[in-house]
Design an enzyme around this catalytic site. Structure first.
Site, short mmCIF file in Angstrom:
data_model
loop_
_atom_site.label_atom_id
_atom_site.label_comp_id
_atom_site.label_asym_id
_atom_site.label_seq_id
_atom_site.Cartn_x
_atom_site.Cartn_y
_atom_site.Cartn_z
N GLU A 60 -14.25 61.84 -43.43
CA GLU A 60 -13.58 62.68 -44.38
C GLU A 60 -13.21 62.05 -45.47
O GLU A 60 -13.45 62.71 -46.66
CB GLU A 60 -12.38 63.11 -43.49
CG GLU A 60 -12.60 64.55 -42.96
CD GLU A 60 -13.29 64.18 -41.59
OE1 GLU A 60 -13.23 63.16 -41.11
OE2 GLU A 60 -13.51 65.24 -40.86
N HIS A 129 -5.87 71.85 -34.32
CA HIS A 129 -6.79 72.70 -34.68
C HIS A 129 -6.25 74.20 -35.58
O HIS A 129 -7.23 74.99 -35.67
CB HIS A 129 -7.84 72.87 -33.88
CG HIS A 129 -8.82 72.00 -33.85
ND1 HIS A 129 -8.35 70.37 -33.41
CD2 HIS A 129 -10.20 71.50 -34.02
CE1 HIS A 129 -9.49 69.58 -33.37
NE2 HIS A 129 -10.22 70.24 -33.74
#
Ligand code: TPP
Ligand code: MG
Lengths: 323, 319
Positions: A60, A129
């Site tokens: 990322e 999440h």
């Protein structure tokens, strides 16, 4: 006008901009061969090729970092972070690099960069999440944070973001992708940094954005049945925050409810409420109410998860409180 | 190389040394604020490397950036003005010692989050690859930076995408007070590049000719499309990590030993023994550098402070 889903709107925005400008390209995890983990870039790889639709390793920081670097060379990258929960792994590059490089070098470095990501709860994905941490990203001067609530705005705002010369953090909502609505035909853009009256009403001002626009709209329908007309302001951009339509509405209704999906503490509601008190104190007829997520890591169990997330009834209840 | 080129390299090294020596008292007087990381002892690294680049080659480095800025062509005036936080500084007084850049000169900054500029360097190289230029990105960082995740992500990506980037680890033996073998499981740092199948080598960073020759050869290879390369350059910082370092982690003997390998002294000896230049010519250059630094301090001291309105400029491009 054509009726399309939010997913199609976002996809069209990128497709059209990539057709228009060869410097626009996409990079991120599973954006290419797979077609995007939320299928937003389906078909892009076959049409635009691997140079412009770039699958990356699970890195990322480097997805955002490489987007920054290539933007510095004049390209217009769209970096996709699979979900906003993984943006924390790229936090340094988002808030320490993207948000600061233009300022810190006296305006020399220019970053025409979009970071697209998706957040939100309600899909039983558990605490890691399911977050809606939008306010965190809106904390940093130098970054612009956009979070559309309708297909029309999603398309217009994303096209603006791609053409913008600033780093834009563009937050989609996972449970809005299937939302269908009318979208203007052809090329149009929607300005970043402008809030909008989404529904007119005389009795109370509801300030919201993204998924909670849908929730607030449903609440407004119910309230209308009880003879209460809510005006809804869709913020659309969290930074820079355009308070004008909010204040204008509040000066008319003198009552406000701020609805956000993220946690209440230090959130969007806290910011908007404070600004109303600072800038329109004389117009306050009742304490402003905030509707937000319960202060817990979001649980997996469906009932518990829905208990934690703001519901239509919570908005209706909050409106009754301020009346 | 022509004689003028040798002399120019010597001059750049001396100029960096003099600028930084002048910065020490300015810091102690409080005229320079914040952190100040000196490059003294490492001048041969960036001077050798950057002298080998072509104008289309980009340079990006960490916070120990004054020397790199000067090698990229930023004048001593603008470096000194930035150190003093003046409006005329290379970053308009908004960056300071750690954040100097000059985009016109293809110098993409001074970056102060350890290792965070490596992914950005990969992006710069991606930009050149995408636009099919033959530019190479030279990315410099310390030994300590090879322990942060960004390093590994960026090296990996550079190999996967065959990016035109030269990774340069300036191994000055310490990250702050931590010796390489106390922080890195692999104390032979170039092996980390080996782990990503990136060709690599170690070069003596106290000898500018060795750095220069390696850089010329490797830049040509990368330019020819061979993908990333990793250079570990052995060097040493003669001063503390930054001003005010108590230096408990190393012995004075060790510092002395390295100081005997002063890169400027070594190059000076090379130039005179090879009869490329006379001692008198080099003395003249020393004097010229001293004069230039004196003028730079004057320029910086006489420069205006940034106007208060500057506080709110350069936040966004589109308002
Ligand atoms: C991410 C991050 N962690 C910690 C620091 C504090 N810090 C600044 S320099 C430094 C040491 C870096 O050593 P090295 O990479 O070897 O570079 P050198 O200073 O030796 O040139 C540390 C820990 C930082 N700036 N950024
Ligand atoms: Mg070091």
């Amino acid at each position: 006008m054509t009726r399309i889903t939010m997913r199609e709107a976002i996809s069209q925005a990128m497709w059209e901009e990539m057709e228009r400008d060869p410097d626009v390209f996409i990079l991120g995890e599973e954006v290419g061969v797979w077609g995007g983990s939320y299928a937003v870039t389906k078909g892009f790889y076959d049409h635009f090729g691997e140079k412009r639709v770039r699958d990356t390793p699970i890195s990322e920081s480097t997805i955002v970092g490489a987007a920054i670097g290539s933007a510095l060379t004049g390209l217009r990258p769209i970096a996709e972070i699979m979900t906003i929960n993984f943006a924390f792994s790229a936090m340094d590059h988002i808030v320490n690099q993207a948000a600061k490089l233009h300022y810190m070098f006296g305006g020399q470095l220019i970053l025409p960069l979009v970071i697209r990501t998706v957040g939100g709860g309600g899909r039983q994905l558990g605490a890691t999440h399911s977050q809606t941490p939008d306010a965190i990203f809106a904390h940093f001067p130098g970054l612009k944070v956009v979070a559309p609530g309708t297909p029309e705005d999603a398309k217009g705002l994303l096209k603006s973001a791609i053409r913008s010369n600033d780093p834009i953090f563009f937050i989609e909502h996972a449970t809005l992708y299937q939302t269908r609505a009318e979208v203007p035909d052809g090329d149009y853009i929607t300005p970043i940094g402008k809030s909008k009256v989404h529904r007119e009403g005389r009795d109370v001002t509801i300030v919201t954005y993204s998924k909670m626009l849908e929730t607030s709209s449903k609440a407004a329908e119910q309230l209308s049945g009880m003879g209460i007309e809510a005006e809804i302001i869709d913020l659309r951009t969290l930074r820079p925050l355009d308070m004008e339509p909010v204040l204008e509405s509040f000066r008319k209704t003198n009552r406000a409810v701020i609805v956000e999906e993220g946690w209440r503490s230090y959130g969007v509601g806290a910011e908007v409420t404070a600004r109303i008190y600072e800038e329109a104190f004389d117009y306050v007829d009742a304490p402003i109410q905030r509707v937000a997520q319960k202060e817990v890591p979001l649980p997996y169990n469906r009932t518990l998860e829905q208990l934690a997330l703001p519901q239509v009834e919570d908005v209706v209840q909050a409106v009754k409180e301020v009346l | 190389m022509k004689k003028e080129e040798y002399l120019d390299l010597y001059y750049q090294m001396v100029l960096i040394r003099r600028v930084e020596e002048a910065a020490i008292p300015l810091y102690q007087e409080g005229k320079i604020g914040g952190f100040l990381h000196l490059y003294i002892g490492q001048e041969a690294v960036s001077t050798g490397l950057i002298s080998a680049r072509l104008p289309q080659d980009r340079v990006i480095t960490a916070y120990r950036d004054h020397g790199v800025a000067i090698n990229c062509g930023v004048s001593a005036d603008l470096v000194m003005a930035e150190l003093l936080g003046k409006a005329t500084g290379i970053s308009k007084g908004k960056g300071g010692s750690m954040h100097m850049a000059d985009v016109e000169k293809n110098f993409w900054g001074g970056h102060a989050i350890v290792g965070a500029h490596l992914p950005i360097a990969a992006g710069l190289a991606l930009g050149d690859q995408y636009q099919e230029t033959d530019g190479v990105t030279i990315c410099m960082f310390g030994d300590g930076a090879t322990n942060i995740g960004y390093f590994h992500e960026a090296l990996n990506l550079s190999k996967v995408w065959n990016l035109p980037v030269l990774w340069v680890c300036e191994n000055n033996q310490y990250g702050m007070g931590t010796a390489v073998d106390r922080a890195s499981a692999v104390s032979d740092i170039r092996q980390k590049a080996e782990g990503y199948c990136i060709p690599n080598e170690v070069v003596d960073g106290m000898n500018i000719m060795k750095v220069r020759q390696a850089a010329e050869r490797i830049l040509a290879e990368i330019r020819a499309g061979k993908g990333p390369y990793f250079l570990e350059i052995e060097t040493y910082r003669f001063q503390g990590h930054s001003m005010g370092d108590p230096e408990r982690y190393r012995k004075q003997d060790e510092v002395k030993q390295w100081e005997e390998n002063d890169p400027i002294g070594i190059f000076r000896h090379y130039l005179t023994s090879e009869k490329i230049a006379s001692a008198a010519e080099l003395d003249q250059l020393d004097q010229k550098a001293a004069d230039e630094v004196k003028a730079a301090i004057q320029f910086a001291e006489n420069s205006p402070e940034p106007a208060p309105e500057e506080l709110f400029t350069n936040i966004y491009v589109d308002n």
